[in-house]
Design a protein around this motif. Structure first.
Motif, PDB file in Angstrom:
ATOM      1  N   GLN A 218     -20.349  28.708  32.085  1.00  0.00           N
ATOM      2  CA  GLN A 218     -20.372  28.924  33.537  1.00  0.00           C
ATOM      3  C   GLN A 218     -18.985  29.140  34.152  1.00  0.00           C
ATOM      4  OE1 GLN A 218     -22.184  25.562  35.323  1.00  0.00           O
ATOM      5  NE2 GLN A 218     -22.090  26.365  37.411  1.00  0.00           N
ATOM      6  N   HIS A 219     -17.996  28.391  33.675  1.00  0.00           N
ATOM      7  CA  HIS A 219     -16.661  28.514  34.265  1.00  0.00           C
ATOM      8  C   HIS A 219     -15.667  29.172  33.313  1.00  0.00           C
ATOM      9  CE1 HIS A 219     -18.329  26.118  37.369  1.00  0.00           C
ATOM     10  NE2 HIS A 219     -18.331  25.006  36.677  1.00  0.00           N
ATOM     11  N   SER A 220     -16.154  29.988  32.404  1.00  0.00           N
ATOM     12  CA  SER A 220     -15.222  30.704  31.545  1.00  0.00           C
ATOM     13  C   SER A 220     -14.958  32.079  32.170  1.00  0.00           C
ATOM     14  CB  SER A 220     -15.791  30.846  30.137  1.00  0.00           C
ATOM     15  OG  SER A 220     -16.987  31.582  30.172  1.00  0.00           O
ATOM     16  N   ILE A 221     -13.949  32.770  31.634  1.00  0.00           N
ATOM     17  CA  ILE A 221     -13.594  34.076  32.193  1.00  0.00           C
ATOM     18  C   ILE A 221     -13.483  35.105  31.066  1.00  0.00           C
ATOM     19  CG2 ILE A 221     -12.403  33.179  34.241  1.00  0.00           C
ATOM     20  CD1 ILE A 221      -9.747  33.691  32.635  1.00  0.00           C
ATOM     21  N   TYR A 222     -13.630  36.361  31.431  1.00  0.00           N
ATOM     22  CA  TYR A 222     -13.567  37.449  30.452  1.00  0.00           C
ATOM     23  C   TYR A 222     -12.998  38.636  31.222  1.00  0.00           C
ATOM     24  CZ  TYR A 222     -15.477  40.366  26.566  1.00  0.00           C
ATOM     25  OH  TYR A 222     -15.653  41.203  25.494  1.00  0.00           O
ATOM     26  N   SER A 223     -11.826  39.120  30.772  1.00  0.00           N
ATOM     27  CA  SER A 223     -11.166  40.121  31.595  1.00  0.00           C
ATOM     28  C   SER A 223     -10.305  41.084  30.791  1.00  0.00           C
ATOM     29  CB  SER A 223     -10.286  39.421  32.630  1.00  0.00           C
ATOM     30  OG  SER A 223      -9.593  40.372  33.404  1.00  0.00           O
ATOM     31  N   VAL A 224     -10.078  42.241  31.372  1.00  0.00           N
ATOM     32  CA  VAL A 224      -9.269  43.273  30.730  1.00  0.00           C
ATOM     33  C   VAL A 224      -7.791  42.887  30.746  1.00  0.00           C
ATOM     34  CG1 VAL A 224      -9.042  44.611  32.862  1.00  0.00           C
ATOM     35  CG2 VAL A 224      -8.816  45.773  30.687  1.00  0.00           C
ATOM     36  N   ALA A 245      -7.551  37.923  40.626  1.00  0.00           N
ATOM     37  CA  ALA A 245      -8.706  37.287  39.988  1.00  0.00           C
ATOM     38  C   ALA A 245      -9.989  37.672  40.723  1.00  0.00           C
ATOM     39  CB  ALA A 245      -8.534  35.770  39.976  1.00  0.00           C
ATOM     40  N   GLU A 246      -9.863  37.728  42.047  1.00  0.00           N
ATOM     41  CA  GLU A 246     -11.001  38.121  42.883  1.00  0.00           C
ATOM     42  C   GLU A 246     -11.423  39.565  42.564  1.00  0.00           C
ATOM     43  OE1 GLU A 246     -13.223  36.249  45.696  1.00  0.00           O
ATOM     44  OE2 GLU A 246     -11.148  35.553  45.587  1.00  0.00           O
ATOM     45  N   ALA A 247     -10.447  40.451  42.535  1.00  0.00           N
ATOM     46  CA  ALA A 247     -10.733  41.879  42.391  1.00  0.00           C
ATOM     47  C   ALA A 247     -11.254  42.236  41.005  1.00  0.00           C
ATOM     48  CB  ALA A 247      -9.478  42.695  42.695  1.00  0.00           C
ATOM     49  N   LEU A 248     -10.792  41.510  39.982  1.00  0.00           N
ATOM     50  CA  LEU A 248     -11.125  41.876  38.603  1.00  0.00           C
ATOM     51  C   LEU A 248     -12.559  41.564  38.211  1.00  0.00           C
ATOM     52  CD1 LEU A 248      -7.854  40.841  36.743  1.00  0.00           C
ATOM     53  CD2 LEU A 248      -8.844  43.115  36.751  1.00  0.00           C
ATOM     54  N   VAL A 260     -22.721  43.008  31.507  1.00  0.00           N
ATOM     55  CA  VAL A 260     -21.796  42.974  30.374  1.00  0.00           C
ATOM     56  C   VAL A 260     -22.143  41.819  29.432  1.00  0.00           C
ATOM     57  CG1 VAL A 260     -19.375  42.584  29.744  1.00  0.00           C
ATOM     58  CG2 VAL A 260     -19.948  44.167  31.583  1.00  0.00           C
ATOM     59  N   ILE A 261     -22.685  40.734  29.993  1.00  0.00           N
ATOM     60  CA  ILE A 261     -23.081  39.605  29.145  1.00  0.00           C
ATOM     61  C   ILE A 261     -24.584  39.351  29.321  1.00  0.00           C
ATOM     62  CG2 ILE A 261     -20.804  38.533  29.157  1.00  0.00           C
ATOM     63  CD1 ILE A 261     -22.032  36.495  31.213  1.00  0.00           C
TER      64      ILE A 261
ATOM     65  N   GLU B 171     -11.241  49.186  36.965  1.00  0.00           N
ATOM     66  CA  GLU B 171     -12.635  49.083  36.545  1.00  0.00           C
ATOM     67  C   GLU B 171     -12.857  47.794  35.764  1.00  0.00           C
ATOM     68  OE1 GLU B 171     -14.329  52.684  34.932  1.00  0.00           O
ATOM     69  OE2 GLU B 171     -13.356  53.901  36.445  1.00  0.00           O
ATOM     70  N   GLY B 172     -11.866  46.903  35.808  1.00  0.00           N
ATOM     71  CA  GLY B 172     -11.986  45.548  35.260  1.00  0.00           C
ATOM     72  C   GLY B 172     -12.632  45.505  33.894  1.00  0.00           C
ATOM     73  N   ILE B 173     -13.610  44.619  33.770  1.00  0.00           N
ATOM     74  CA  ILE B 173     -14.259  44.393  32.482  1.00  0.00           C
ATOM     75  C   ILE B 173     -14.901  45.683  31.946  1.00  0.00           C
ATOM     76  CG2 ILE B 173     -16.468  43.688  33.497  1.00  0.00           C
ATOM     77  CD1 ILE B 173     -14.893  41.937  30.489  1.00  0.00           C
ATOM     78  N   LEU B 174     -15.333  46.560  32.841  1.00  0.00           N
ATOM     79  CA  LEU B 174     -15.986  47.785  32.364  1.00  0.00           C
ATOM     80  C   LEU B 174     -14.992  48.687  31.649  1.00  0.00           C
ATOM     81  CD1 LEU B 174     -18.439  48.575  35.274  1.00  0.00           C
ATOM     82  CD2 LEU B 174     -18.930  47.536  33.071  1.00  0.00           C
ATOM     83  N   SER B 175     -13.724  48.627  32.035  1.00  0.00           N
ATOM     84  CA  SER B 175     -12.734  49.402  31.292  1.00  0.00           C
ATOM     85  C   SER B 175     -12.526  48.780  29.913  1.00  0.00           C
ATOM     86  CB  SER B 175     -11.414  49.482  32.057  1.00  0.00           C
ATOM     87  OG  SER B 175     -10.784  48.234  32.104  1.00  0.00           O
ATOM     88  N   LEU B 176     -12.555  47.451  29.861  1.00  0.00           N
ATOM     89  CA  LEU B 176     -12.422  46.779  28.557  1.00  0.00           C
ATOM     90  C   LEU B 176     -13.587  47.159  27.641  1.00  0.00           C
ATOM     91  CD1 LEU B 176     -10.588  44.713  27.096  1.00  0.00           C
ATOM     92  CD2 LEU B 176     -12.185  42.953  27.795  1.00  0.00           C
ATOM     93  N   MET B 177     -14.761  47.304  28.230  1.00  0.00           N
ATOM     94  CA  MET B 177     -15.949  47.629  27.439  1.00  0.00           C
ATOM     95  C   MET B 177     -15.896  49.039  26.857  1.00  0.00           C
ATOM     96  SD  MET B 177     -17.752  45.061  27.056  1.00  0.00           S
ATOM     97  CE  MET B 177     -16.432  43.877  27.203  1.00  0.00           C
TER      98      MET B 177
END
Lengths: 320, 314
Positions: A218-224, A245-248, A260-261, B171-177
């Motif tokens: 629930q409180h984990s993150i996944y980001s580019v 963090a908000e925008a990503l 995505v998940i 594109e955040g996570i979608l670019s990573l994907m």
């Protein structure tokens, strides 16, 4: 001793007061403070629920990186039996940022692979803070291919700030190793399920999480990119990490919306670091459920399932 | 006539008689500072004639040189959902997109085309660094998937020119994907038994290097191209030491076993023809000027003559 995050300060004060009161009662016999202490406890509990009810993305980053959060090793020890670590990439070295090996989940033999960050200064340095080098990804490739050969499902536990940005890592082909690991994830004809237990940092996470099913705590993150990194590039100011963090859209909840998940695993009240056991058990149930979801599929179906999942990904955006 | 007539008249004349001259007739080489005449520079494919510095080249310019007679057919790329995250930093993402589209005249950061290269039918994809740093988002992912599908459908080799700062943060996570998505695309080409050749151009970094750019059957880079996962600045900040000269440049990667070849841009086309034809078991290419390919495709003859004769490439 709990380590409080900056936004938990009011909570720390109340819990500190309750603690003080109890200490006072222990030294002065006959003094009854239980009523007051309990009132403070109740207040603290309510505040905890309130604080964690609607964590902002940046606070989630802080929770996801909390040093007391259960790590890969804790999950492997608690959820699996007969864990037998397998080491090395058969080429250069054994990377301690990545741990993995054979283990049983219930009766079922599986291959488990994950990033380990370490728990104190010494072990953090040993595990390189969970930042893998090419050897780590190549070890993971080797283990995944072995699992594919012997028909063992693969479970990956993701918790990394990202791949290690170092001189040697670049020289030995960090990008090639990550690309090949992603390719291995897509190729193996066995179920691959992944749980993001803390930080899912960029390419270093993708190399493990290109899975049939992906779950996030629930409180984990996944980001580019880390919010700090994004802020320093787009805002030209690393201090704008809250906005970044908000925008990503890096929270489990947003990633669920984006498709995505596949599932969000609920954490105990106040985050996984307040009740590791409960968090680990919840992750265990999710892994079981995701694996049984894939039972009975043959090799070709498993590979196709993964490909279609990723080819379709991103079609709908946040609006859906 | 007094002195004032003499003084004013030339200025008025000059307004009417100003010659029409295009701007930017001369370009300054970004490496050695030599002033280069624009025609000479474009004839040399944006490579400095003085110091051999390889400057950026747009996908269209590259394709005009790559394909026989400069003739190619664009492959349609499915449009992704625009601004999927409703991303906003100091500017809104759609505004940045519009600015990039206006600046480059292109729709997005990748161009996919089919055509013939030395009479060898291929599918080619090229990334446009001038479009938001060539960054990889949903569109670039879709473009690579479209290129792979086209290659499989037509049973042709896929040649990809990479140039990107990495994933598109907006594109955040979608670019990573796009890392797994493009890897799926590469897998499709490989499974069909078709060659996948990557030409790494300056710069190829981040998530792009860590996915489709490092999964080729053959890796060729342009001289001195920066190719890396983590950029030199990030590494210097992490390890707090100065990096060696040429670190993460094409020649350095060649030395460390990550590339097959480093090839000058002027020789790239011939080399690609040679390699591709061997991989798909075709006879050696006929060197020298060729007539335009198909009768219906109108090939401007002069496009061929801008290249050096194939035999001179050493």
């Amino acid at each position: 001793m709990t380590q409080y995050l900056d936004f938990e300060k009011p909570l720390a004060e109340i819990e500190g007061k309750a603690e003080e009161l109890r200490a006072l009662a222990r030294t002065n016999e006959g003094m009854d403070v239980s009523a007051e202490a309990e009132a403070l406890d109740a207040k603290a509990a309510a505040m905890l629920v309130d604080l964690y009810k609607d964590l902002s993305p940046w606070r989630k980053c802080q929770v996801a990186r909390h040093p007391d959060r259960p790590h890969c090793r804790d999950y492997i020890e608690a959820l699996f039996t007969e864990y037998t670590p397998l080491a090395g990439d058969r080429n250069f070295a054994d990377d301690h940022a990545v741990m993995g090996g054979l283990a049983r989940l219930g009766d079922r033999p599986v291959m488990v692979i994950g990033h380990e960050k370490g728990t104190d200064t010494k072990s953090r340095i040993e595990h390189n803070f969970g930042m893998a080098r090419p050897e780590g990804y190549r070890k993971a490739i080797r283990l995944m291919e072995m699992a594919g050969k012997f028909g063992l499902p693969v479970v990956t536990l993701v918790d990394t700030p990202g791949a290690y940005p170092g001189k040697g890592a670049e020289e030995r082909g960090q990008s090639e190793a990550i690309a090949r690991a992603t390719e291995a994830c897509l190729r193996i004809g066995v179920p691959l399920v992944s749980v993001i237990i803390g930080e899912g940092g960029s390419g270093g996470a993708v190399a493990f999480a290109t899975a049939n099913r992906v779950a996030m705590l629930q409180h984990s993150i996944y980001s580019v990119i880390s919010p700090e990194g994004c802020a320093s590039i787009l805002w030209k100011d690393a201090e704008k990490m809250r906005e970044a963090a908000e925008a990503l859209r890096l929270t489990a909840q947003d990633l669920m919306k984006l498709g995505v998940i596949d599932r969000v695993i609920e954490e105990p009240s106040g985050g996984a670091h307040r009740d590791g056991k409960a968090a680990i058990a919840a992750v265990g149930r999710a892994i079981e459920a995701m694996l049984s979801d894939l039972d009975g599929k043959d090799r070709a179906e498993i590979v196709k399932d993964r490909r279609t999942k990723f080819l379709k990904m991103g079609d709908r955006g946040l609006a859906a | 006539m007094n002195w004032i007539n003499n003084f004013v008249r030339p200025r008025i004349n000059s307004i009417f008689s100003r010659r029409e001259t295009p701007e930017n007739l001369w370009h300054k080489c970004s490496a050695c500072g030599t002033m280069l005449f624009h025609r000479e520079l474009s004839d040399n494919l944006n490579v400095c004639t003085n110091c051999n510095h390889h400057m950026g080249l747009t996908p269209r310019a590259r394709f005009a040189n790559l394909f026989d007679g400069g003739v190619f057919t664009e492959v349609a790329v499915p449009d992704p959902k625009a601004d999927p995250l409703q991303f906003r930093d100091q500017k809104k993402y759609p505004d940045r997109m519009r600015a990039a589209q206006k600046g480059t005249g292109e729709k997005e950061a990748m161009l996919v085309a089919t055509g013939e290269m030395g009479r060898t039918p291929i599918v080619a994809a090229a990334q446009d660094f001038s479009f938001m740093g060539g960054s990889m988002g949903m569109y670039v992912g879709n473009a690579i998937i479209a290129a792979a599908q086209e290659a499989v459908k037509l049973h042709r080799p896929l040649i990809l020119f990479s140039a990107a700062g990495g994933a598109r943060m907006q594109e955040g996570i979608l670019s990573l994907m796009q890392m797994p998505r493009t890897t799926v695309a590469v897998e499709m080409v490989k499974e069909a038994g078709l060659p996948y050749i990557v030409v790494l151009t300056h710069p190829t970094t981040g998530g792009v290097t860590a996915s489709y750019a490092m999964l080729g059957d053959v890796h060729i880079a342009e001289p001195n191209a920066l190719i890396c996962f983590a950029g030199p600045r990030v590494i210097e900040q992490t390890i707090r030491e100065k990096l060696p000269e040429g670190f993460q440049r094409a020649e350095y990667l060649l030395d460390h076993g990550m590339l097959d070849r480093v090839t000058h841009r002027m020789q790239m086309r011939d080399e690609l023809i040679t390699i591709t034809r061997m991989l798909i078991n075709l006879p050696p290419a006929i060197k020298g000027d060729l007539p335009p390919p198909a009768p219906e495709a109108e090939a401007p003859a002069e496009a061929n003559s801008t290249e050096p004769p194939a035999g001179s490439a050493a």
